[in-house]
Enzyme design. Structure first.
Site, mmCIF file in Angstrom:
data_model
loop_
_atom_site.group_PDB
_atom_site.id
_atom_site.type_symbol
_atom_site.label_atom_id
_atom_site.label_comp_id
_atom_site.label_asym_id
_atom_site.label_seq_id
_atom_site.Cartn_x
_atom_site.Cartn_y
_atom_site.Cartn_z
ATOM 1 N N LEU A 136 37.711 19.352 28.407
ATOM 2 C CA LEU A 136 38.146 20.745 28.496
ATOM 3 C C LEU A 136 38.486 21.119 29.934
ATOM 4 O O LEU A 136 37.828 20.679 30.864
ATOM 5 C CB LEU A 136 37.023 21.668 28.016
ATOM 6 C CG LEU A 136 36.394 21.332 26.673
ATOM 7 C CD1 LEU A 136 35.245 22.282 26.382
ATOM 8 C CD2 LEU A 136 37.433 21.388 25.569
ATOM 9 N N LYS A 153 36.614 8.948 30.596
ATOM 10 C CA LYS A 153 36.536 10.251 31.273
ATOM 11 C C LYS A 153 36.713 10.095 32.786
ATOM 12 O O LYS A 153 37.498 10.810 33.416
ATOM 13 C CB LYS A 153 35.186 10.908 30.952
ATOM 14 C CG LYS A 153 34.930 12.211 31.681
ATOM 15 C CD LYS A 153 35.933 13.278 31.271
ATOM 16 C CE LYS A 153 35.874 14.490 32.180
ATOM 17 N NZ LYS A 153 35.061 15.566 31.707
ATOM 18 N N CYS A 166 35.001 19.237 38.885
ATOM 19 C CA CYS A 166 35.208 17.998 38.121
ATOM 20 C C CYS A 166 36.018 16.946 38.873
ATOM 21 O O CYS A 166 35.523 15.849 39.133
ATOM 22 C CB CYS A 166 35.890 18.321 36.803
ATOM 23 S SG CYS A 166 34.965 19.522 35.838
HETATM 24 C C1 UGA Z 1 39.559 18.878 34.805
HETATM 25 C C2 UGA Z 1 40.400 18.102 33.774
HETATM 26 O O1 UGA Z 1 41.739 18.596 33.775
HETATM 27 C C3 UGA Z 1 39.802 18.275 32.370
HETATM 28 O O2 UGA Z 1 40.522 17.489 31.438
HETATM 29 C C4 UGA Z 1 38.343 17.836 32.400
HETATM 30 O O3 UGA Z 1 37.699 18.015 31.142
HETATM 31 C C5 UGA Z 1 37.593 18.641 33.435
HETATM 32 O O4 UGA Z 1 38.215 18.446 34.724
HETATM 33 C C6 UGA Z 1 36.171 18.123 33.463
HETATM 34 O O5 UGA Z 1 35.959 17.003 33.912
HETATM 35 O O6 UGA Z 1 35.280 18.794 32.918
HETATM 36 P P1 UGA Z 1 39.382 21.440 35.567
HETATM 37 O O7 UGA Z 1 38.481 20.941 36.653
HETATM 38 O O8 UGA Z 1 38.973 22.605 34.748
HETATM 39 O O9 UGA Z 1 39.669 20.261 34.499
HETATM 40 O O10 UGA Z 1 40.751 21.812 36.260
HETATM 41 P P2 UGA Z 1 42.237 21.220 36.300
HETATM 42 O O11 UGA Z 1 43.112 22.104 35.530
HETATM 43 O O12 UGA Z 1 42.242 19.791 35.996
HETATM 44 O O13 UGA Z 1 42.561 21.425 37.869
HETATM 45 C C7 UGA Z 1 41.818 20.692 38.860
HETATM 46 C C8 UGA Z 1 42.374 20.963 40.233
HETATM 47 O O14 UGA Z 1 43.652 20.362 40.377
HETATM 48 C C9 UGA Z 1 42.585 22.444 40.567
HETATM 49 O O15 UGA Z 1 42.210 22.664 41.905
HETATM 50 C C10 UGA Z 1 44.069 22.640 40.378
HETATM 51 O O16 UGA Z 1 44.606 23.709 41.119
HETATM 52 C C11 UGA Z 1 44.580 21.307 40.887
HETATM 53 N N1 UGA Z 1 45.925 20.974 40.379
HETATM 54 C C12 UGA Z 1 46.136 20.791 39.059
HETATM 55 C C13 UGA Z 1 46.954 20.811 41.291
HETATM 56 O O17 UGA Z 1 46.777 20.956 42.529
HETATM 57 N N2 UGA Z 1 48.199 20.475 40.827
HETATM 58 C C14 UGA Z 1 48.435 20.285 39.509
HETATM 59 O O18 UGA Z 1 49.607 19.977 39.158
HETATM 60 C C15 UGA Z 1 47.398 20.456 38.602
#
Ligand code: UGA
Length: 469
Positions: free
Chosen positions: A169, A219, A275
């Site tokens: 998630l 994961k 995460c």
């Molecule tokens: C992440 C994973 O996407 C989930 O699939 C996973 O379940 C979760 O970790 C976990 O391990 O529990 P999350 O940490 O909620 O989810 O956030 P993301 O949407 O993955 O974003 C992570 C970071 O990457 C944020 O700082 C976001 O701004 C950055 N990001 C994301 C970017 O800089 N560029 C992107 O294109 C996408």
């Protein structure tokens, strides 16, 4: 979020099961609420008294669209209950989900003590054979080790087995993600047990049934790959800037290749949250301890640190110096759609700008930073008041609606750094701002390497002519 879009299809029935969920954090609370929506009877154990009291009033301690509605519905229907009493929660239960935190230790490896404690308490309270299902992200080998660890704690004659069922998630989209999974991964050493855990979810959801350490590694490797993708996007953006290429077009063009995909190619201040940084460190540590160090993962981590420093340096260079300058930072959450500021690049940026002598006034629509030293105000224009530069550090949609003329009036300077690419460029330029972004150059930037391809076209010492391809 419109819940009708996010919940499961009523036709996807499951065999109702009595489940104990241990931990009511992001993962546990979402799993508990969504599993009760699927038809299960869920008892959720939470040891934090304040959180438990809030949940008893159906108040959600985290910002997660759609979750409050599910919790309200199923605390009313009686399918979802909260308690701090492990014994009553485990009574008659054969499946318990472990959803406790595995925060990083200072050496980068995960701290598994909460997991050990929760599993031991659940095993000791078992009244029948029980499957402890690890939802938390853990290094490969943890489930096997946990089974050995808790084996002696179960009442005589009862068997405790440990299954891996990692959670994928995203914060801010957790309810949607739960009901629209790309895959459900179940790692078990016994196919009957795997079937029991897989049976908690509708059979139409894509299932990967595998060994426990494979599930754990799915994961870790997934989050590591996402981190690698973002770090690569940030490096390509920096290169676009140096070469005078169009970052949006370049990364957009790369992402249109179906083998690559456009998701997670958005450049920004670096990835954060609880995460990706943690799991990347964990993956690096596991790979090293297995004698197979991951150069790619290490590079992604270094590139992420560089992304933030480069951003701060770029703001500094746009202003000449940061000493004594006032800067507005919009956004503190680690990404839009959440109130979570853990390992937030936005908060790290505030710290870095302050380290370089700036006075920062910050705003976030919902996140609150408890740490001292972060000066947070309630309104973005208040943050902008008297500021010489404004930085958008979290991609909240509402920052797109900011009125350029009001900002221009409020600010004493004319520098805007959109680190997350949410702002419309033209209206801000029309209002007299110098607009910078990740992958967008300073006004002085130029494309200095034209001579390289020219040089490569020259075949010194050879008669001129066109060679056959
Ligand atoms: C992440 C994973 O996407 C989930 O699939 C996973 O379940 C979760 O970790 C976990 O391990 O529990 P999350 O940490 O909620 O989810 O956030 P993301 O949407 O993955 O974003 C992570 C970071 O990457 C944020 O700082 C976001 O701004 C950055 N990001 C994301 C970017 O800089 N560029 C992107 O294109 C996408």
């Amino acid at each position: 979020m419109n819940l009708d879009d996010s919940r499961f299809q009523a036709s996807e029935s499951v065999e109702p099961t009595r489940i104990c969920v241990i931990g009511a954090g992001y993962v546990g609370l979402t799993a508990a609420a969504c599993l009760s929506e699927l038809g299960h009877e869920v008892r959720c154990v939470e040891v934090d008294a304040t959180r438990l009291a809030a949940l008893a009033r159906a108040e959600i301690p985290i910002y997660e669209p759609g979750l409050d509605e599910l919790v309200t519905r199923h605390t009313s229907s009686g399918r979802l209950t909260f308690t701090d009493d492990m014994a009553s929660a485990m009574d008659g239960v054969s499946v318990a989900l472990l959803c406790v935190g595995t925060p990083p230790r200072s050496d980068g490896e995960p701290d598994l003590r909460q997991l050990g404690r929760a599993a031991t308490a659940a095993a000791a309270a078992a009244t029948s054979d029980v499957a402890l299902v690890v939802k938390s992200t853990v290094p490969p080998g943890t489930c096997e080790a946990l089974e050995l660890f808790v084996g002696g704690h179960a009442p005589d004659g009862l068997r405790v087995r440990v299954v891996s069922n990692p959670e994928f998630l995203r914060e801010g989209r957790a309810v949607w993600d739960f009901f629209h999974p790309d895959r459900v991964v179940v790692g078990a050493d016994d196919s009957d047990l795997a079937r029991v855990v897989a049976g908690l979810y509708p059979s139409s959801w894509p299932l990967v049934a595998c060994s426990r350490r494979s599930a754990e590694l799915v994961k870790y490797a997934s989050n590591t790959f996402l981190a690698v993708k973002i770090s690569f996007a940030n490096e390509v953006a920096a290169l676009c800037e140096a070469l005078g290429a169009e970052t949006d077009k370049v990364l957009g063009g790369v992402g249109l290749d179906a083998r690559i995909g456009g998701a997670f190619l958005n450049p920004g201040p670096g990835f954060g949250g609880s995460c990706l940084p943690k799991d990347l460190s964990g993956f690096i540590a596991v790979a090293e301890s297995a004698g197979r160090p991951s150069e790619v993962a290490r590079a992604a981590q270094r590139a992420n640190d560089t992304a933030l420093i480069t951003l701060a340096a770029k703001i500094e260079s746009a202003l000449g110096s940061l000493e004594g300058r006032t800067i507005a930072v919009l956004g503190l959450a680690f990404k839009a759609g959440t109130d979570d500021t853990r390992f937030s690049p936005a908060v790290a940026l505030v710290r870095e700008l302050e380290k370089r002598g700036a006075h920062v006034r910050a705003h976030d629509p919902i996140a609150r930073v408890a740490e001292p030293g972060v000066h947070q105000v309630a309104d973005p224009y208040e943050a902008a008041h008297g500021a010489e530069a404004l930085v958008v550090a979290t991609g909240w949609e509402q920052y797109r609606e900011l009125d350029p003329l009001r900002l221009r009036e409020a600010m004493s300077g004319h520098v805007i750094m959109d680190a997350v690419g949410v702002l419309a460029i033209e209206p801000l330029r029309d209002a007299g701002f110098d607009l910078y972004g990740i992958g967008r150059g300073l006004v002085t930037s130029f494309a200095p390497v034209l001579w390289r391809p020219l040089e490569w076209m020259l075949d010194a010492g050879q008669p001129s002519g066109v060679a056959n391809p």
